[in-house]
Design a protein around this motif. Structure first.
Motif, mmCIF file in Angstrom:
data_model
loop_
_atom_site.group_PDB
_atom_site.id
_atom_site.type_symbol
_atom_site.label_atom_id
_atom_site.label_comp_id
_atom_site.label_asym_id
_atom_site.label_seq_id
_atom_site.Cartn_x
_atom_site.Cartn_y
_atom_site.Cartn_z
ATOM 1 N N THR A 44 34.344 20.545 18.286
ATOM 2 C CA THR A 44 35.020 19.293 17.951
ATOM 3 C C THR A 44 36.446 19.266 18.492
ATOM 4 O O THR A 44 37.068 20.306 18.662
ATOM 5 C CB THR A 44 35.052 19.076 16.421
ATOM 6 N N MET A 45 36.922 18.062 18.732
ATOM 7 C CA MET A 45 38.302 17.889 19.176
ATOM 8 C C MET A 45 39.098 17.217 18.063
ATOM 9 O O MET A 45 40.178 17.642 17.723
ATOM 10 C CB MET A 45 38.300 17.011 20.424
ATOM 11 N N THR A 46 38.555 16.153 17.496
ATOM 12 C CA THR A 46 39.316 15.405 16.496
ATOM 13 C C THR A 46 38.654 15.421 15.111
ATOM 14 O O THR A 46 39.047 14.646 14.240
ATOM 15 C CB THR A 46 39.543 13.948 16.944
ATOM 16 N N LYS A 104 35.419 14.862 13.999
ATOM 17 C CA LYS A 104 34.239 14.105 13.541
ATOM 18 C C LYS A 104 33.006 14.996 13.413
ATOM 19 O O LYS A 104 32.248 14.881 12.453
ATOM 20 C CB LYS A 104 33.940 12.959 14.500
ATOM 21 N N ALA A 105 32.814 15.883 14.373
ATOM 22 C CA ALA A 105 31.649 16.768 14.313
ATOM 23 C C ALA A 105 31.747 17.707 13.108
ATOM 24 O O ALA A 105 30.740 18.079 12.512
ATOM 25 C CB ALA A 105 31.524 17.571 15.609
ATOM 26 N N SER A 132 30.780 17.407 19.978
ATOM 27 C CA SER A 132 31.151 16.183 20.686
ATOM 28 C C SER A 132 31.279 16.481 22.175
ATOM 29 O O SER A 132 30.904 17.561 22.649
ATOM 30 C CB SER A 132 32.461 15.628 20.118
ATOM 31 N N THR A 133 31.807 15.518 22.925
ATOM 32 C CA THR A 133 31.932 15.604 24.390
ATOM 33 C C THR A 133 33.336 15.161 24.784
ATOM 34 O O THR A 133 33.841 14.171 24.236
ATOM 35 C CB THR A 133 30.914 14.659 25.061
ATOM 36 N N THR A 160 28.201 10.320 31.350
ATOM 37 C CA THR A 160 28.334 11.626 30.697
ATOM 38 C C THR A 160 28.063 11.523 29.201
ATOM 39 O O THR A 160 28.521 12.365 28.432
ATOM 40 C CB THR A 160 29.753 12.187 30.917
ATOM 41 N N CYS A 216 27.208 12.004 25.717
ATOM 42 C CA CYS A 216 26.765 13.139 24.897
ATOM 43 C C CYS A 216 26.482 14.407 25.712
ATOM 44 O O CYS A 216 25.670 15.244 25.304
ATOM 45 C CB CYS A 216 25.546 12.764 24.057
HETATM 46 C C1 LIG Z 1 39.541 11.781 26.204
HETATM 47 C C2 LIG Z 1 38.145 11.575 25.698
HETATM 48 C C3 LIG Z 1 37.065 11.876 26.541
HETATM 49 C C4 LIG Z 1 35.741 11.664 26.119
HETATM 50 N N1 LIG Z 1 34.714 11.912 26.987
HETATM 51 C C5 LIG Z 1 33.441 11.625 26.615
HETATM 52 C C6 LIG Z 1 32.370 11.793 27.534
HETATM 53 O O1 LIG Z 1 32.523 12.192 28.681
HETATM 54 N N2 LIG Z 1 31.103 11.484 27.092
HETATM 55 C C7 LIG Z 1 30.853 11.028 25.834
HETATM 56 O O2 LIG Z 1 29.703 10.760 25.508
HETATM 57 N N3 LIG Z 1 31.882 10.861 24.936
HETATM 58 C C8 LIG Z 1 33.146 11.153 25.289
HETATM 59 N N4 LIG Z 1 34.175 10.983 24.387
HETATM 60 C C9 LIG Z 1 33.866 10.503 23.019
HETATM 61 C C10 LIG Z 1 33.839 11.596 21.932
HETATM 62 O O3 LIG Z 1 32.898 12.598 22.231
HETATM 63 C C11 LIG Z 1 33.471 10.918 20.594
HETATM 64 O O4 LIG Z 1 34.499 10.027 20.240
HETATM 65 C C12 LIG Z 1 33.195 11.885 19.455
HETATM 66 O O5 LIG Z 1 32.713 11.176 18.345
HETATM 67 C C13 LIG Z 1 34.439 12.662 19.051
HETATM 68 O O6 LIG Z 1 34.054 13.651 18.122
HETATM 69 P P1 LIG Z 1 35.042 14.823 17.624
HETATM 70 O O7 LIG Z 1 36.068 14.197 16.744
HETATM 71 O O8 LIG Z 1 34.169 15.748 16.826
HETATM 72 O O9 LIG Z 1 35.622 15.507 18.819
HETATM 73 C C14 LIG Z 1 35.487 11.177 24.812
HETATM 74 C C15 LIG Z 1 36.584 10.893 23.962
HETATM 75 C C16 LIG Z 1 37.874 11.087 24.391
HETATM 76 C C17 LIG Z 1 39.031 10.742 23.455
#
Ligand SMILES: Cc1cc2nc3c(=O)[nH]c(=O)nc-3n(C[C@H](O)[C@H](O)[C@H](O)COP(=O)(O)O)c2cc1C
Length: 158
Positions: A11-13, A15-16, A58-59, A101, A103
């Motif tokens: 995860t980055m932010t 949600k996962a 996430s991605t 890209t 997921c």
């Molecule tokens: C800078 C950035 C790049 C992202 N790139 C992709 C991507 O290439 N493919 C995709 O499906 N989602 C992409 N996302 C969407 C995130 O995967 C999605 O918002 C996810 O729910 C975030 O979950 P997290 O909070 O667990 O990281 C991207 C989001 C951001 C902010």
């Protein structure tokens, strides 16, 4: 028979991680022991004992796994362990705005785990952040049938 499930979170932010916490609350009971682990600091050894895993990721970037998942993902590619004693499911978070890209973080883990002999149970959950549903809600709906498949498999193996 009691089941152990390890949920690995990329995860980055956050949600996962929220998804994993909801799933742990739902599944962890007397019959199932759930352990949720952020992927930070992990490598391929996390799969060494085999068992049941749920990869919840996430991605980011251009279809990459999140930063905290990179070491684990790259370690699988570099060391190529035999994972034939691993069963797994995948919850892939993404956004369809990223058409090419969508997921890919979850797809990448699925591809390398399968390549190393791990067996996926059920279909991947693909969550679209621009689709109007919350990932934790989609995941709690998805996990009932997924866990039913897990139980059927473990009954067959017993
Ligand atoms: C800078 C950035 C790049 C992202 N790139 C992709 C991507 O290439 N493919 C995709 O499906 N989602 C992409 N996302 C969407 C995130 O995967 C999605 O918002 C996810 O729910 C975030 O979950 P997290 O909070 O667990 O990281 C991207 C989001 C951001 C902010």
């Amino acid at each position: 028979m009691p089941l152990d499930l390890t949920i690995l979170v990329g995860t980055m932010t956050g949600k996962a991680q929220l998804v994993a916490q909801e799933l742990e609350l739902l599944l962890d009971d007397g019959d199932t022991c759930v352990r949720t682990q952020l992927m930070d600091g992990l490598d391929a050894d996390v799969f060494a004992r085999g068992g049941l895993f749920l990869v919840c990721t996430s991605t980011y970037g251009q279809g990459d796994v999140p930063d905290n998942a990179r070491a684990l993902y790259e370690s699988l590619i570099a060391t190529r362990p035999d994972l034939s004693n691993v069963h797994y499911g995948v919850v892939a978070l993404g956004d369809r705005t990223y058409q090419d890209t969508f997921c890919n973080g979850g797809r990448r883990f699925d591809a390398i785990l399968a390549e190393l002999g791990a067996k996926r149970i059920g279909e991947i959950l693909f969550h679209d952040a621009s689709g109007g549903t919350l990932p934790e809600e989609a995941a709690t709906e998805w996990v009932g049938p997924w866990f039913q498949l897990v139980r059927e498999r473990s009954a067959l193996a017993a």
